[in-house]
Design a protein around this motif. Sequence first.
Motif, PDB file in Angstrom:
ATOM      1  N   LEU A 281     -17.611   5.028   5.127  1.00  0.00           N
ATOM      2  CA  LEU A 281     -16.482   4.111   5.244  1.00  0.00           C
ATOM      3  C   LEU A 281     -15.845   3.889   3.882  1.00  0.00           C
ATOM      4  O   LEU A 281     -16.516   3.543   2.915  1.00  0.00           O
ATOM      5  CB  LEU A 281     -16.954   2.772   5.811  1.00  0.00           C
ATOM      6  N   ARG A 282     -14.522   4.057   3.818  1.00  0.00           N
ATOM      7  CA  ARG A 282     -13.773   3.880   2.581  1.00  0.00           C
ATOM      8  C   ARG A 282     -12.645   2.868   2.806  1.00  0.00           C
ATOM      9  O   ARG A 282     -11.619   3.188   3.411  1.00  0.00           O
ATOM     10  CB  ARG A 282     -13.151   5.216   2.155  1.00  0.00           C
ATOM     11  N   PRO A 283     -12.804   1.610   2.341  1.00  0.00           N
ATOM     12  CA  PRO A 283     -11.712   0.642   2.456  1.00  0.00           C
ATOM     13  C   PRO A 283     -10.496   1.107   1.678  1.00  0.00           C
ATOM     14  O   PRO A 283     -10.620   1.667   0.579  1.00  0.00           O
ATOM     15  CB  PRO A 283     -12.300  -0.637   1.850  1.00  0.00           C
ATOM     16  N   VAL A 284      -9.308   0.888   2.235  1.00  0.00           N
ATOM     17  CA  VAL A 284      -8.061   1.339   1.617  1.00  0.00           C
ATOM     18  C   VAL A 284      -7.083   0.159   1.557  1.00  0.00           C
ATOM     19  O   VAL A 284      -6.942  -0.571   2.541  1.00  0.00           O
ATOM     20  CB  VAL A 284      -7.439   2.496   2.439  1.00  0.00           C
ATOM     21  N   PRO A 285      -6.402  -0.042   0.428  1.00  0.00           N
ATOM     22  CA  PRO A 285      -5.419  -1.139   0.330  1.00  0.00           C
ATOM     23  C   PRO A 285      -4.287  -0.948   1.352  1.00  0.00           C
ATOM     24  O   PRO A 285      -4.019   0.181   1.781  1.00  0.00           O
ATOM     25  CB  PRO A 285      -4.884  -1.021  -1.099  1.00  0.00           C
ATOM     26  N   PRO A 286      -3.618  -2.044   1.733  1.00  0.00           N
ATOM     27  CA  PRO A 286      -2.549  -1.958   2.743  1.00  0.00           C
ATOM     28  C   PRO A 286      -1.465  -0.930   2.410  1.00  0.00           C
ATOM     29  O   PRO A 286      -1.012  -0.190   3.290  1.00  0.00           O
ATOM     30  CB  PRO A 286      -1.976  -3.379   2.770  1.00  0.00           C
ATOM     31  N   ALA A 287      -1.045  -0.882   1.139  1.00  0.00           N
ATOM     32  CA  ALA A 287      -0.006   0.083   0.772  1.00  0.00           C
ATOM     33  C   ALA A 287      -0.493   1.509   0.999  1.00  0.00           C
ATOM     34  O   ALA A 287       0.247   2.366   1.512  1.00  0.00           O
ATOM     35  CB  ALA A 287       0.396  -0.114  -0.694  1.00  0.00           C
ATOM     36  N   GLY A 288      -1.752   1.772   0.646  1.00  0.00           N
ATOM     37  CA  GLY A 288      -2.319   3.099   0.842  1.00  0.00           C
ATOM     38  C   GLY A 288      -2.404   3.475   2.315  1.00  0.00           C
ATOM     39  O   GLY A 288      -2.129   4.618   2.702  1.00  0.00           O
ATOM     40  N   MET A 289      -2.770   2.484   3.168  1.00  0.00           N
ATOM     41  CA  MET A 289      -2.847   2.769   4.605  1.00  0.00           C
ATOM     42  C   MET A 289      -1.461   3.103   5.150  1.00  0.00           C
ATOM     43  O   MET A 289      -1.322   3.981   6.011  1.00  0.00           O
ATOM     44  CB  MET A 289      -3.428   1.566   5.354  1.00  0.00           C
ATOM     45  N   SER A 290      -0.436   2.428   4.637  1.00  0.00           N
ATOM     46  CA  SER A 290       0.932   2.718   5.091  1.00  0.00           C
ATOM     47  C   SER A 290       1.315   4.158   4.750  1.00  0.00           C
ATOM     48  O   SER A 290       1.891   4.886   5.575  1.00  0.00           O
ATOM     49  CB  SER A 290       1.927   1.742   4.444  1.00  0.00           C
TER      50      SER A 290
ATOM     51  N   SER B 279      13.443   0.205  -4.479  1.00  0.00           N
ATOM     52  CA  SER B 279      14.102   1.517  -4.492  1.00  0.00           C
ATOM     53  C   SER B 279      13.489   2.471  -5.515  1.00  0.00           C
ATOM     54  O   SER B 279      13.962   3.600  -5.667  1.00  0.00           O
ATOM     55  CB  SER B 279      15.597   1.340  -4.794  1.00  0.00           C
ATOM     56  N   ASP B 280      12.449   2.031  -6.207  1.00  0.00           N
ATOM     57  CA  ASP B 280      11.842   2.848  -7.254  1.00  0.00           C
ATOM     58  C   ASP B 280      10.734   3.712  -6.657  1.00  0.00           C
ATOM     59  O   ASP B 280       9.701   3.198  -6.201  1.00  0.00           O
ATOM     60  CB  ASP B 280      11.264   1.934  -8.345  1.00  0.00           C
ATOM     61  N   GLU B 281      10.957   5.028  -6.659  1.00  0.00           N
ATOM     62  CA  GLU B 281       9.967   5.942  -6.073  1.00  0.00           C
ATOM     63  C   GLU B 281       8.677   5.991  -6.882  1.00  0.00           C
ATOM     64  O   GLU B 281       7.670   6.539  -6.417  1.00  0.00           O
ATOM     65  CB  GLU B 281      10.568   7.349  -5.927  1.00  0.00           C
ATOM     66  N   HIS B 282       8.709   5.406  -8.082  1.00  0.00           N
ATOM     67  CA  HIS B 282       7.470   5.337  -8.864  1.00  0.00           C
ATOM     68  C   HIS B 282       6.406   4.519  -8.123  1.00  0.00           C
ATOM     69  O   HIS B 282       5.202   4.740  -8.304  1.00  0.00           O
ATOM     70  CB  HIS B 282       7.752   4.713 -10.238  1.00  0.00           C
ATOM     71  N   ALA B 283       6.854   3.584  -7.267  1.00  0.00           N
ATOM     72  CA  ALA B 283       5.913   2.788  -6.472  1.00  0.00           C
ATOM     73  C   ALA B 283       5.085   3.678  -5.557  1.00  0.00           C
ATOM     74  O   ALA B 283       3.912   3.393  -5.276  1.00  0.00           O
ATOM     75  CB  ALA B 283       6.671   1.742  -5.651  1.00  0.00           C
ATOM     76  N   VAL B 284       5.688   4.764  -5.088  1.00  0.00           N
ATOM     77  CA  VAL B 284       4.961   5.702  -4.223  1.00  0.00           C
ATOM     78  C   VAL B 284       3.849   6.372  -5.024  1.00  0.00           C
ATOM     79  O   VAL B 284       2.709   6.506  -4.543  1.00  0.00           O
ATOM     80  CB  VAL B 284       5.912   6.763  -3.636  1.00  0.00           C
ATOM     81  N   GLU B 285       4.161   6.802  -6.244  1.00  0.00           N
ATOM     82  CA  GLU B 285       3.156   7.475  -7.073  1.00  0.00           C
ATOM     83  C   GLU B 285       1.982   6.535  -7.382  1.00  0.00           C
ATOM     84  O   GLU B 285       0.816   6.946  -7.334  1.00  0.00           O
ATOM     85  CB  GLU B 285       3.800   7.964  -8.374  1.00  0.00           C
ATOM     86  N   THR B 286       2.310   5.271  -7.670  1.00  0.00           N
ATOM     87  CA  THR B 286       1.253   4.297  -7.966  1.00  0.00           C
ATOM     88  C   THR B 286       0.361   4.078  -6.752  1.00  0.00           C
ATOM     89  O   THR B 286      -0.877   4.098  -6.842  1.00  0.00           O
ATOM     90  CB  THR B 286       1.879   2.960  -8.405  1.00  0.00           C
ATOM     91  N   ALA B 287       0.991   3.853  -5.587  1.00  0.00           N
ATOM     92  CA  ALA B 287       0.215   3.618  -4.365  1.00  0.00           C
ATOM     93  C   ALA B 287      -0.572   4.858  -3.967  1.00  0.00           C
ATOM     94  O   ALA B 287      -1.707   4.763  -3.480  1.00  0.00           O
ATOM     95  CB  ALA B 287       1.149   3.205  -3.227  1.00  0.00           C
ATOM     96  N   MET B 288      -0.002   6.040  -4.204  1.00  0.00           N
ATOM     97  CA  MET B 288      -0.691   7.290  -3.857  1.00  0.00           C
ATOM     98  C   MET B 288      -1.926   7.488  -4.737  1.00  0.00           C
ATOM     99  O   MET B 288      -2.979   7.939  -4.261  1.00  0.00           O
ATOM    100  CB  MET B 288       0.272   8.467  -4.016  1.00  0.00           C
ATOM    101  N   ALA B 289      -1.800   7.148  -6.032  1.00  0.00           N
ATOM    102  CA  ALA B 289      -2.954   7.279  -6.929  1.00  0.00           C
ATOM    103  C   ALA B 289      -4.095   6.369  -6.463  1.00  0.00           C
ATOM    104  O   ALA B 289      -5.267   6.764  -6.462  1.00  0.00           O
ATOM    105  CB  ALA B 289      -2.538   6.936  -8.357  1.00  0.00           C
ATOM    106  N   ARG B 290      -3.746   5.147  -6.048  1.00  0.00           N
ATOM    107  CA  ARG B 290      -4.775   4.220  -5.558  1.00  0.00           C
ATOM    108  C   ARG B 290      -5.370   4.693  -4.238  1.00  0.00           C
ATOM    109  O   ARG B 290      -6.561   4.532  -3.993  1.00  0.00           O
ATOM    110  CB  ARG B 290      -4.165   2.826  -5.400  1.00  0.00           C
ATOM    111  N   LEU B 291      -4.530   5.275  -3.390  1.00  0.00           N
ATOM    112  CA  LEU B 291      -5.028   5.809  -2.116  1.00  0.00           C
ATOM    113  C   LEU B 291      -6.024   6.934  -2.359  1.00  0.00           C
ATOM    114  O   LEU B 291      -7.110   6.955  -1.770  1.00  0.00           O
ATOM    115  CB  LEU B 291      -3.854   6.311  -1.277  1.00  0.00           C
ATOM    116  N   ARG B 292      -5.674   7.862  -3.241  1.00  0.00           N
ATOM    117  CA  ARG B 292      -6.591   8.973  -3.525  1.00  0.00           C
ATOM    118  C   ARG B 292      -7.913   8.466  -4.092  1.00  0.00           C
ATOM    119  O   ARG B 292      -8.988   8.958  -3.739  1.00  0.00           O
ATOM    120  CB  ARG B 292      -5.934   9.948  -4.505  1.00  0.00           C
TER     121      ARG B 292
END
Length: 388
Positions: free
Chosen positions: A306-315, A342-355
């Motif tokens: 089991l790997r808990p994932v933050p809400p942004a990562g689950m999205s 509107s900043d796509e950098h938010a995607v990179e940050t959330a993706m790094a945390r998801l990984r």
Amino acid sequence: MDDEQHASRAEQPHGPLAGFTVGVTAARRADELGALLQRRGATVLHAPALRIVPLADDSELLSATKELIDHGPDVVVATTAIGFRGWVEAADGWGLGEELIARLRGVELLARGPKVKGAVRAAGLTEEWSPSSESMAEVLERLLAEGVQDRRVAVQLHGEPLPGFVEALREAGAEVVGVPVYRWMPPEDIGPVDRLLDATVARGVDALTFTSAPAAASLLNRAEERGLLPDLVAALQHDVVPAVVGPVTALPLQAHGVDTVQPERFRLGPLVQLLCRELPSRARTLPVAGHQMEIRGHAVVVDGELRPVPPAGMSLLRSLARRPGWVVARAELLRALPGAGSDEHAVETAMARLRSALGAPKLIQTVVKRGYRLALDPTSADAKYADT
């Protein structure tokens, strides 16, 4: 060290509901239901949709009690343990306890279920019959089969009127006396209910449990007051499992076109067991980069861990999993992020945390200048959907 960590994890396997969030709307026995769910790994969001108000000082209950003592019934139907105990305790407080028990001792006493039987026997009485299904429908069936023409039937009401039950008896010729021992009222603090509604509409819960029809009706009413009823119904029809303890509890939901799941036995234990089967069966499992990945409500099971994932990562993960193997553009992923600008950098940050949360970075591939995709195994049944 890896072997020690592996052994430690093996000693603490996750429960069948780990990674899922379950909403509990019950007022009575909420602690018991919550404990059963948590013991199986669920995160519980409790918001009592109603509160029980005893009527020990209520003139209606006093009047009904005196009427039954003066003019005894032929049949008494005890519907809930808490209600029957409350009736006897209220009668004791008025100095009418012994007279009430004496009157009930000479009538046909029907108890709906084992807990009610326990309350009846604790009062020094013995029930004549109790349905194995704990269903009021079976009680009604028995009474109608016996025949109730010109019989006086006292029904201990459990928080709300029982119109179908009472009307059927009256149509069959019975004189029905209602015994209102307690009532359901809106909760004093509506905040938890509103938070549960918001979480349900946002798909932040995986299941909602209902143990009484009044609680279901109350939640629907509150959603309507807030203008959220269409959104709540849509969530319960498609994404959030509405689990009810029995068919009577389901009626307010069914009236809005919501199909429910319910156990064969109308008890809390079977209700929890049902969710232990239902929620994992709905979780999507994908073969990704040589791993088995099961996507749950707020966690991912990777190769059984089991790997808990933050809400942004689950999205983000849900967006990728809708088209496994296909590239999903950063702009689309940005729209999936809760509260993103509107900043796509938010995607990179959330993706790094998801990984990082998944513990296996290669599960998600970066496609330069295009976006991201799940590294779906080419041998999987979903390979035909992979980006080529």
